[in-house]
Scaffold this motif. Sequence first.
Motif, PDB file in Angstrom:
ATOM      1  N   ILE A 136      -1.289   4.467 -42.679  1.00 36.53           N
ATOM      2  CA  ILE A 136      -2.274   4.831 -41.654  1.00 36.53           C
ATOM      3  C   ILE A 136      -1.552   4.950 -40.315  1.00 36.53           C
ATOM      4  CG2 ILE A 136      -4.458   4.181 -40.545  1.00 36.53           C
ATOM      5  CD1 ILE A 136      -4.724   4.633 -43.604  1.00 36.53           C
ATOM      6  N   PHE A 137      -1.528   6.179 -39.788  1.00 40.95           N
ATOM      7  CA  PHE A 137      -0.859   6.422 -38.495  1.00 40.95           C
ATOM      8  C   PHE A 137      -1.769   7.180 -37.535  1.00 40.95           C
ATOM      9  CE2 PHE A 137       3.918   5.757 -39.400  1.00 40.95           C
ATOM     10  CZ  PHE A 137       3.999   4.756 -38.458  1.00 40.95           C
ATOM     11  N   SER A 165      -5.961   3.854 -33.033  1.00 40.34           N
ATOM     12  CA  SER A 165      -6.759   2.721 -33.507  1.00 40.34           C
ATOM     13  C   SER A 165      -8.259   3.051 -33.630  1.00 40.34           C
ATOM     14  CB  SER A 165      -6.584   1.536 -32.561  1.00 40.34           C
ATOM     15  OG  SER A 165      -6.891   1.939 -31.249  1.00 40.34           O
ATOM     16  N   THR A 167      -9.180   4.356 -37.087  1.00 36.51           N
ATOM     17  CA  THR A 167      -8.693   3.613 -38.258  1.00 36.51           C
ATOM     18  C   THR A 167      -9.747   3.531 -39.367  1.00 36.51           C
ATOM     19  OG1 THR A 167      -7.213   2.344 -36.854  1.00 36.51           O
ATOM     20  CG2 THR A 167      -7.689   1.410 -39.012  1.00 36.51           C
ATOM     21  N   ALA A 220      -9.183   4.868 -43.152  1.00 35.62           N
ATOM     22  CA  ALA A 220      -9.284   3.994 -44.328  1.00 35.62           C
ATOM     23  C   ALA A 220     -10.278   4.570 -45.327  1.00 35.62           C
ATOM     24  CB  ALA A 220      -9.690   2.586 -43.902  1.00 35.62           C
ATOM     25  N   THR A 274      -0.633  -0.263 -42.430  1.00 34.28           N
ATOM     26  CA  THR A 274      -0.741   0.165 -41.038  1.00 34.28           C
ATOM     27  C   THR A 274       0.509  -0.243 -40.274  1.00 34.28           C
ATOM     28  OG1 THR A 274      -1.821  -0.156 -38.894  1.00 34.28           O
ATOM     29  CG2 THR A 274      -2.125  -1.931 -40.503  1.00 34.28           C
ATOM     30  N   GLN A 297       0.349   0.794 -36.975  1.00 31.85           N
ATOM     31  CA  GLN A 297      -0.199   1.145 -35.662  1.00 31.85           C
ATOM     32  C   GLN A 297       0.035  -0.003 -34.683  1.00 31.85           C
ATOM     33  OE1 GLN A 297      -3.753   1.519 -38.127  1.00 31.85           O
ATOM     34  NE2 GLN A 297      -4.434   3.051 -36.649  1.00 31.85           N
ATOM     35  N   ASN A 331      -6.321  -3.514 -36.352  1.00 30.86           N
ATOM     36  CA  ASN A 331      -6.345  -2.380 -37.289  1.00 30.86           C
ATOM     37  C   ASN A 331      -6.420  -2.854 -38.738  1.00 30.86           C
ATOM     38  OD1 ASN A 331      -6.101   0.079 -35.577  1.00 30.86           O
ATOM     39  ND2 ASN A 331      -4.254  -0.970 -34.891  1.00 30.86           N
ATOM     40  N   LEU A 332      -5.654  -3.908 -39.055  1.00 26.91           N
ATOM     41  CA  LEU A 332      -5.622  -4.420 -40.430  1.00 26.91           C
ATOM     42  C   LEU A 332      -7.031  -4.878 -40.857  1.00 26.91           C
ATOM     43  CD1 LEU A 332      -3.531  -5.128 -42.720  1.00 26.91           C
ATOM     44  CD2 LEU A 332      -3.657  -7.480 -41.867  1.00 26.91           C
ATOM     45  N   MET A 389      -9.260  -1.900 -41.557  1.00 23.74           N
ATOM     46  CA  MET A 389      -8.911  -1.333 -42.869  1.00 23.74           C
ATOM     47  C   MET A 389      -9.441  -2.223 -43.991  1.00 23.74           C
ATOM     48  SD  MET A 389      -5.031  -0.195 -41.994  1.00 23.74           S
ATOM     49  CE  MET A 389      -4.446  -0.332 -43.669  1.00 23.74           C
ATOM     50  N   CYS A 426      -4.496  -4.184 -48.344  1.00 22.31           N
ATOM     51  CA  CYS A 426      -4.002  -3.796 -47.015  1.00 22.31           C
ATOM     52  C   CYS A 426      -2.752  -4.574 -46.624  1.00 22.31           C
ATOM     53  CB  CYS A 426      -5.093  -4.023 -45.970  1.00 22.31           C
ATOM     54  SG  CYS A 426      -6.538  -2.991 -46.283  1.00 22.31           S
ATOM     55  N   GLN A 485       0.202  -5.130 -43.368  1.00 20.89           N
ATOM     56  CA  GLN A 485       0.546  -4.922 -41.959  1.00 20.89           C
ATOM     57  C   GLN A 485       2.039  -4.666 -41.818  1.00 20.89           C
ATOM     58  OE1 GLN A 485      -1.590  -5.520 -38.889  1.00 20.89           O
ATOM     59  NE2 GLN A 485       0.126  -4.285 -38.158  1.00 20.89           N
TER      60      GLN A 485
END
Length: 309
Positions: free
Chosen positions: A75-76, A79, A82, A86, A101, A103, A108-109, A112, A121, A123
Amino acid sequence: MKIAIIGAGAMGSLFGARLAPLCHVWLVDAWEEHIRAIQRDGIQLTNLDGSTQRVTVNATTNPEAVGDEVDWAIIFVKSYQTAQAAAWAAPMLKAGGLALTMQNGLGNLEVMADVLGAERCVQGVTSHGATLLGPGQVRHAGAAATYLATRPAITERVQRIAELFTRAGFETHLSDNLDSLVWGKLVINVGINALTAILRVRNGVLAEVASARALMEAAVDEAVAVARARGITVPYADARARTREVALATAANCSSMLADVLRGFPTEIDVINGAIVREGARLGVPTPVNQTLVHLIKALEATHAGRVA
Ligand code: NAD
């Protein structure tokens, strides 16, 4: 290995261009002009040494075109996109597939995980930098190590993608200290991003001009105090000195928040300085400097159309 990179801006395009020769890569982004340019001509990547190359990569504006059986969704997006990214990733991932992620910012995590489940997920934190030069064109702007947080259930899979990243030219290490990873990067972003955007200066100015440096250090001090109140130790003996070092090491770069303010795009202020303010309020740590930076960036966002040149 099949990888879908969701968010094909500067970082997504950089990772896509480097990974495409090594595995099956799809870039997914809603920006049609950019995706059409990649479909037509590939990504034009300018390397750190100034050399350029063209790389063919699958690219689409339609997430369904990616199909399923994806091992990793990276995921880029920014934020504030996001949750959407997802949701795009969910039907792509195979059983045992993971979403990563890298980011900036905090939260963000968790966003997601709400969509995909925390067990799917991962990080990461990367200190590589990239800048878009135009549709289909990206410049690698800075290189430094990448870290991926791991846990026993997924170590083998994380190890495999770390090896792939390293082969692609992104030296990558595993870490089991997620908080230190995320807060280490966050503290630096807190010091550099908003101030460069407000002052409209390149990163180096913050280390060189005394009054700008004082503001940067005050914002960083607040972030370190909030981290400490959460029981998190940032991975630097002296966070002020580390932030100054990063500002000097990236002296010629325009921060992504400055780029966003200049083009009238929303910024990631809510997950950077805004996260310090929110966490500070929750934990009883005063954050007046970060609160002021948040108000200033939000005022810039809201007044872009009427700006006096
Ligand atoms: P970016 O601004 O380059 O791209 C983000 C999105 O903006 C893309 O999905 C793209 O569709 C859209 N976009 C960009 N330019 C556009 C244009 N001219 N017209 C229409 N749409 C456009 O974002 P990024 O810098 O790749 O950042 C992605 C994430 O990675 C962020 O969370 C960021 O904080 C993080 N990050 C960035 C860097 C960096 O050096 N750029 C480094 C580390 C982490």
